[in-house]
Design a protein around this motif. Sequence first.
Motif, PDB file in Angstrom:
ATOM      1  N   THR A  83       0.817  -1.222   0.000  1.00  0.00           N
ATOM      2  CA  THR A  83       0.000   0.000   0.000  1.00  0.00           C
ATOM      3  C   THR A  83       0.846   1.265   0.000  1.00  0.00           C
ATOM      4  O   THR A  83       0.327   2.362  -0.216  1.00  0.00           O
ATOM      5  CB  THR A  83      -0.909   0.001   1.236  1.00  0.00           C
ATOM      6  OG1 THR A  83      -0.097  -0.134   2.412  1.00  0.00           O
ATOM      7  CG2 THR A  83      -1.893  -1.154   1.180  1.00  0.00           C
ATOM      8  N   SER A  84       2.144   1.110   0.196  1.00  0.00           N
ATOM      9  CA  SER A  84       3.018   2.295   0.266  1.00  0.00           C
ATOM     10  C   SER A  84       3.258   2.912  -1.105  1.00  0.00           C
ATOM     11  O   SER A  84       3.606   4.091  -1.202  1.00  0.00           O
ATOM     12  CB  SER A  84       4.365   1.930   0.901  1.00  0.00           C
ATOM     13  OG  SER A  84       5.004   0.915   0.136  1.00  0.00           O
ATOM     14  N   VAL A  85       3.061   2.128  -2.169  1.00  0.00           N
ATOM     15  CA  VAL A  85       3.370   2.629  -3.505  1.00  0.00           C
ATOM     16  C   VAL A  85       2.115   2.961  -4.300  1.00  0.00           C
ATOM     17  O   VAL A  85       2.206   3.428  -5.433  1.00  0.00           O
ATOM     18  CB  VAL A  85       4.216   1.601  -4.287  1.00  0.00           C
ATOM     19  CG1 VAL A  85       5.571   1.403  -3.625  1.00  0.00           C
ATOM     20  CG2 VAL A  85       3.472   0.278  -4.416  1.00  0.00           C
ATOM     21  N   ILE A  86       0.942   2.637  -3.718  1.00  0.00           N
ATOM     22  CA  ILE A  86      -0.301   2.904  -4.441  1.00  0.00           C
ATOM     23  C   ILE A  86      -1.260   3.611  -3.498  1.00  0.00           C
ATOM     24  O   ILE A  86      -1.158   3.500  -2.269  1.00  0.00           O
ATOM     25  CB  ILE A  86      -0.939   1.614  -4.964  1.00  0.00           C
ATOM     26  CG1 ILE A  86      -1.225   0.643  -3.814  1.00  0.00           C
ATOM     27  CG2 ILE A  86      -0.084   0.960  -6.043  1.00  0.00           C
ATOM     28  CD1 ILE A  86      -1.986  -0.587  -4.231  1.00  0.00           C
ATOM     29  N   SER A  87      -2.204   4.275  -4.122  1.00  0.00           N
ATOM     30  CA  SER A  87      -3.220   4.968  -3.337  1.00  0.00           C
ATOM     31  C   SER A  87      -4.340   4.005  -2.977  1.00  0.00           C
ATOM     32  O   SER A  87      -4.405   2.887  -3.480  1.00  0.00           O
ATOM     33  CB  SER A  87      -3.776   6.142  -4.154  1.00  0.00           C
ATOM     34  OG  SER A  87      -4.423   5.639  -5.319  1.00  0.00           O
ATOM     35  N   GLN A  88      -5.208   4.509  -2.136  1.00  0.00           N
ATOM     36  CA  GLN A  88      -6.328   3.659  -1.717  1.00  0.00           C
ATOM     37  C   GLN A  88      -7.261   3.371  -2.879  1.00  0.00           C
ATOM     38  O   GLN A  88      -7.807   2.277  -2.992  1.00  0.00           O
ATOM     39  CB  GLN A  88      -7.100   4.361  -0.579  1.00  0.00           C
ATOM     40  CG  GLN A  88      -8.215   3.526   0.006  1.00  0.00           C
ATOM     41  CD  GLN A  88      -7.703   2.256   0.660  1.00  0.00           C
ATOM     42  OE1 GLN A  88      -6.670   2.307   1.347  1.00  0.00           O
ATOM     43  NE2 GLN A  88      -8.387   1.130   0.435  1.00  0.00           N
ATOM     44  N   ASN A  89      -7.423   4.383  -3.760  1.00  0.00           N
ATOM     45  CA  ASN A  89      -8.288   4.161  -4.920  1.00  0.00           C
ATOM     46  C   ASN A  89      -7.753   3.039  -5.808  1.00  0.00           C
ATOM     47  O   ASN A  89      -8.499   2.188  -6.303  1.00  0.00           O
ATOM     48  CB  ASN A  89      -8.416   5.449  -5.731  1.00  0.00           C
ATOM     49  CG  ASN A  89      -9.377   6.428  -5.074  1.00  0.00           C
ATOM     50  OD1 ASN A  89     -10.242   6.023  -4.290  1.00  0.00           O
ATOM     51  ND2 ASN A  89      -9.232   7.702  -5.401  1.00  0.00           N
ATOM     52  N   ILE A  90      -6.443   3.098  -6.041  1.00  0.00           N
ATOM     53  CA  ILE A  90      -5.835   2.034  -6.852  1.00  0.00           C
ATOM     54  C   ILE A  90      -5.996   0.681  -6.152  1.00  0.00           C
ATOM     55  O   ILE A  90      -6.294  -0.338  -6.793  1.00  0.00           O
ATOM     56  CB  ILE A  90      -4.357   2.340  -7.118  1.00  0.00           C
ATOM     57  CG1 ILE A  90      -4.226   3.607  -7.986  1.00  0.00           C
ATOM     58  CG2 ILE A  90      -3.678   1.153  -7.804  1.00  0.00           C
ATOM     59  CD1 ILE A  90      -2.799   4.051  -8.215  1.00  0.00           C
ATOM     60  N   HIS A  91      -5.815   0.709  -4.854  1.00  0.00           N
ATOM     61  CA  HIS A  91      -5.949  -0.543  -4.101  1.00  0.00           C
ATOM     62  C   HIS A  91      -7.367  -1.106  -4.226  1.00  0.00           C
ATOM     63  O   HIS A  91      -7.563  -2.321  -4.427  1.00  0.00           O
ATOM     64  CB  HIS A  91      -5.604  -0.283  -2.627  1.00  0.00           C
ATOM     65  CG  HIS A  91      -5.551  -1.530  -1.812  1.00  0.00           C
ATOM     66  ND1 HIS A  91      -6.674  -2.102  -1.254  1.00  0.00           N
ATOM     67  CD2 HIS A  91      -4.511  -2.333  -1.467  1.00  0.00           C
ATOM     68  CE1 HIS A  91      -6.345  -3.184  -0.589  1.00  0.00           C
ATOM     69  NE2 HIS A  91      -5.014  -3.347  -0.689  1.00  0.00           N
ATOM     70  N   ASP A  92      -8.362  -0.233  -4.128  1.00  0.00           N
ATOM     71  CA  ASP A  92      -9.749  -0.702  -4.253  1.00  0.00           C
ATOM     72  C   ASP A  92     -10.029  -1.240  -5.656  1.00  0.00           C
ATOM     73  O   ASP A  92     -10.712  -2.262  -5.817  1.00  0.00           O
ATOM     74  CB  ASP A  92     -10.711   0.442  -3.944  1.00  0.00           C
ATOM     75  CG  ASP A  92     -10.631   0.872  -2.475  1.00  0.00           C
ATOM     76  OD1 ASP A  92     -10.165   0.029  -1.651  1.00  0.00           O
ATOM     77  OD2 ASP A  92     -11.052   1.991  -2.158  1.00  0.00           O
ATOM     78  N   VAL A  93      -9.493  -0.518  -6.667  1.00  0.00           N
ATOM     79  CA  VAL A  93      -9.700  -0.980  -8.044  1.00  0.00           C
ATOM     80  C   VAL A  93      -9.029  -2.336  -8.266  1.00  0.00           C
ATOM     81  O   VAL A  93      -9.593  -3.260  -8.876  1.00  0.00           O
ATOM     82  CB  VAL A  93      -9.165   0.071  -9.033  1.00  0.00           C
ATOM     83  CG1 VAL A  93      -9.112  -0.503 -10.450  1.00  0.00           C
ATOM     84  CG2 VAL A  93     -10.037   1.314  -9.015  1.00  0.00           C
ATOM     85  N   LEU A  94      -7.806  -2.463  -7.786  1.00  0.00           N
ATOM     86  CA  LEU A  94      -7.079  -3.742  -7.923  1.00  0.00           C
ATOM     87  C   LEU A  94      -7.827  -4.884  -7.229  1.00  0.00           C
ATOM     88  O   LEU A  94      -7.863  -6.012  -7.723  1.00  0.00           O
ATOM     89  CB  LEU A  94      -5.667  -3.610  -7.340  1.00  0.00           C
ATOM     90  CG  LEU A  94      -4.667  -2.806  -8.186  1.00  0.00           C
ATOM     91  CD1 LEU A  94      -3.366  -2.604  -7.415  1.00  0.00           C
ATOM     92  CD2 LEU A  94      -4.397  -3.514  -9.513  1.00  0.00           C
ATOM     93  N   ASN A  95      -8.402  -4.557  -6.104  1.00  0.00           N
ATOM     94  CA  ASN A  95      -9.160  -5.597  -5.379  1.00  0.00           C
ATOM     95  C   ASN A  95     -10.309  -6.123  -6.251  1.00  0.00           C
ATOM     96  O   ASN A  95     -10.515  -7.336  -6.381  1.00  0.00           O
ATOM     97  CB  ASN A  95      -9.696  -5.019  -4.073  1.00  0.00           C
ATOM     98  CG  ASN A  95     -10.483  -6.057  -3.283  1.00  0.00           C
ATOM     99  OD1 ASN A  95      -9.906  -6.979  -2.720  1.00  0.00           O
ATOM    100  ND2 ASN A  95     -11.811  -5.916  -3.244  1.00  0.00           N
ATOM    101  N   ASP A  96     -11.067  -5.181  -6.885  1.00  0.00           N
ATOM    102  CA  ASP A  96     -12.188  -5.609  -7.728  1.00  0.00           C
ATOM    103  C   ASP A  96     -11.707  -6.376  -8.956  1.00  0.00           C
ATOM    104  O   ASP A  96     -12.321  -7.377  -9.367  1.00  0.00           O
ATOM    105  CB  ASP A  96     -13.000  -4.398  -8.158  1.00  0.00           C
ATOM    106  CG  ASP A  96     -13.745  -3.737  -6.992  1.00  0.00           C
ATOM    107  OD1 ASP A  96     -13.921  -4.444  -5.967  1.00  0.00           O
ATOM    108  OD2 ASP A  96     -14.141  -2.576  -7.114  1.00  0.00           O
ATOM    109  N   ILE A  97     -10.596  -5.884  -9.552  1.00  0.00           N
ATOM    110  CA  ILE A  97     -10.110  -6.548 -10.766  1.00  0.00           C
ATOM    111  C   ILE A  97      -9.560  -7.948 -10.453  1.00  0.00           C
ATOM    112  O   ILE A  97      -9.834  -8.910 -11.169  1.00  0.00           O
ATOM    113  CB  ILE A  97      -9.033  -5.676 -11.447  1.00  0.00           C
ATOM    114  CG1 ILE A  97      -9.656  -4.372 -11.964  1.00  0.00           C
ATOM    115  CG2 ILE A  97      -8.370  -6.443 -12.602  1.00  0.00           C
ATOM    116  CD1 ILE A  97      -8.651  -3.397 -12.539  1.00  0.00           C
ATOM    117  N   LEU A  98      -8.794  -8.064  -9.382  1.00  0.00           N
ATOM    118  CA  LEU A  98      -8.201  -9.369  -9.047  1.00  0.00           C
ATOM    119  C   LEU A  98      -9.275 -10.390  -8.668  1.00  0.00           C
ATOM    120  O   LEU A  98      -9.164 -11.568  -9.001  1.00  0.00           O
ATOM    121  CB  LEU A  98      -7.192  -9.207  -7.907  1.00  0.00           C
ATOM    122  CG  LEU A  98      -5.935  -8.385  -8.251  1.00  0.00           C
ATOM    123  CD1 LEU A  98      -5.033  -8.260  -7.032  1.00  0.00           C
ATOM    124  CD2 LEU A  98      -5.172  -9.024  -9.406  1.00  0.00           C
TER     125      LEU A  98
END
Length: 729
Positions: A207-222
């Motif tokens: 999470t240190s290299v990505i924002s929370q939005n990216i993290h949420d998007v990645l969660n849905d995509i994965l």
Amino acid sequence: MKFNEWSTYWHNLKKHSIFSWLVLIALGIVMFISMLKVAVPDKLDIKLHQIAKQDIQSPIEVVDRKATNDLRKQAVAEAPTSYVYNKDDALIQVEKANDLFNVLQEVRDDNNKSDEDKDDATSDSDKKKDSKLSLEDQIKLVHTKLNDATDNQLPDDTISKLLTFSEEDFSRTRDITSSTIYETMSNKIKWSDLKDTQEKAVDSIPTSVISQNIHDVLNDILVQYIVPNYVLDAKTTKRNKEDAENTIEPVVIRQGEVIVKKGDLITRDVIHKLEVVGLMDNHFNIFPFVGLTMLVLFLVAMIAAEFRVLSRKIPTAPNAYLSYLCIFVMTMLILYLGSWLQATPLDHLDLVIPIASGSLLITMLLNKRLSMISSIVFAICGGFIFDTAGLSSATFDYEMALYILFSCLAGVFLVRKDHARPKFLQIGCFISAINILSVLLLVFIKNGNLNFVNVGMEAGFALLSGFLSIILTIGLLPFFEATFRLLSPMKLIELSNPNHPLLRKILLEAPGTYHHSVMVANLAERACEVIGANGLLARVAAYYHDIGKTKRPRFFIENQFNGVNPHDRISPQLSRTVIIAHPYDGAKILREHKLPREIIDIAEQHHGTTLLKYFYYKAKEEMGDVILEEEFRYPGPKAQTKEAAVVELADSIEAAVRSMAKQTPEKIEKLVQNIFNDRLEDGQFDDCDITMKELHAVRTSIIETLNGIFHSRIEYPEEAKKEKDKKSV
């Protein structure tokens, strides 16, 4: 109904053809009742959670279907589930994710271009309006493109974020997505592990290299694109379960298997097994009775076939049927005695039963073939009867059946009914030896450890069985002979004793007839033996066949010693009456002395309906053609059996040969042939079953015997000199 009426009815019934069928039906009923226990299994009065009072064994071999199905279900449940690992799924899912980002990138690029820079070659569906598309329209456009290109289950919020990401965030999200999917799906992922694997994949992104939005998007995509790649192989799994089910053998409750031991607790499993083997059933089952009926019909059919042969050989067939029925019932009782002895504390005591006595009595009184068939029937019945003793769990006790068969057949093969007095001691020793060999044979076949004490006891009881069989046979033989008026070798030999009152009567009152009868007996016995008839019966019957001549002995030439012939002083008609009466006078005398029917019949039939030629021609010379031939014929009946036919031939041939002046082989053969031809042309053998081949054998035998009796003698010197002197005078 009075006794006389009953007696008449019974006598008429025995003469009827249906009588043999009634006896066969009675035999079938006796057999069915004897083996009925086989069709009616034992019922146990036991309850759950009681203590077993005795060992309970399975009476049959049966498959426990419930236990078998339970084991098969368990095996199917425990069968391994097969999975297949699809290595290419990682690349496929990465490619699908790239397709998603390509569509998003295309929409992003198209939306950022101005109208004047728009490519003229772009299709109408992808054309933009004069102004930029709204975010909602962009999302719809993405969905439209994704529906055509790849799977799309991403929520609108996620697509909205991806459309609004900066180029840097968009590119970073794309790279992380591809690498994470590939790395995660390089390992085996089951459906059961999918959720944990997806969560671990998301958590692995720092999470240190990505924002929370990216993290949420990645969660849905994965979650969308990480799928199971180690999936169920339905075909292999099905095969595994089928193999596991097939490897389970049926659960069989073996015959003789101990279901519960004495003193053990009656559990539900025990109750279930008892129900399976039928020991708890109270409902009626017809199939055992059908099977028993089929067995009885088969055995009765075997006996019926021999009854047909018996009826042709034994004139007193109805009495023979009754005697057979009595012997059969006696044998069944002996088998039940053995079954009872089997249940006694003393082991092997059942081997002592005198089972061979039944076959011995049938052989001596009736027929050897019938005795052999009966031995097989006794063995089969015994095998089922001995099962009822309760000590054997088998339906059929083959050991006892073989023992009974060998013991019965031993007596059958050693007894020679039609030749001489049975050597009872020898027969008893032979039966005992066969019994002992049977016991040893069964012990060796079982391949068990030899217990010399037990084997010795079995051999001792088997030895005793042979002698008990002989003792019982000797004791019962006179009873059957007297009750059913049947002949046995012992009875015939007893009747052949020269001290018998009737033979003494012939010897003293008609000595010439006695000598003639002895000669006829020698001829008839040997001739009967040649054709397989009862030679002993023919000999004894020949002794008595002319007993009627003792009423007027001097009217018969062999008894005229003083040269006086009473026929010279009376008419041919009176002579005819005297001569023709002697067979029937003899039959009357024999009946008064209660001799067997077979001997009476031969005495009555030994002249058949032949013509009294001498007195016929003498009467014809005196009175001319007014004399009818029928008046000088014996009234008959003609010979009904082979023995009667042989005695008739031997009687006429012996008398004719004796009257010859000088007997030579040529004259004897010619005379015998003439008498044979005369009897055949006169139809004297039409009522008996003797064949031409047998008649030729009888003729040859009689000629050989006569040549032996009237052979040429050496002329001694002294006698030759006397003969020469007589001629010179």
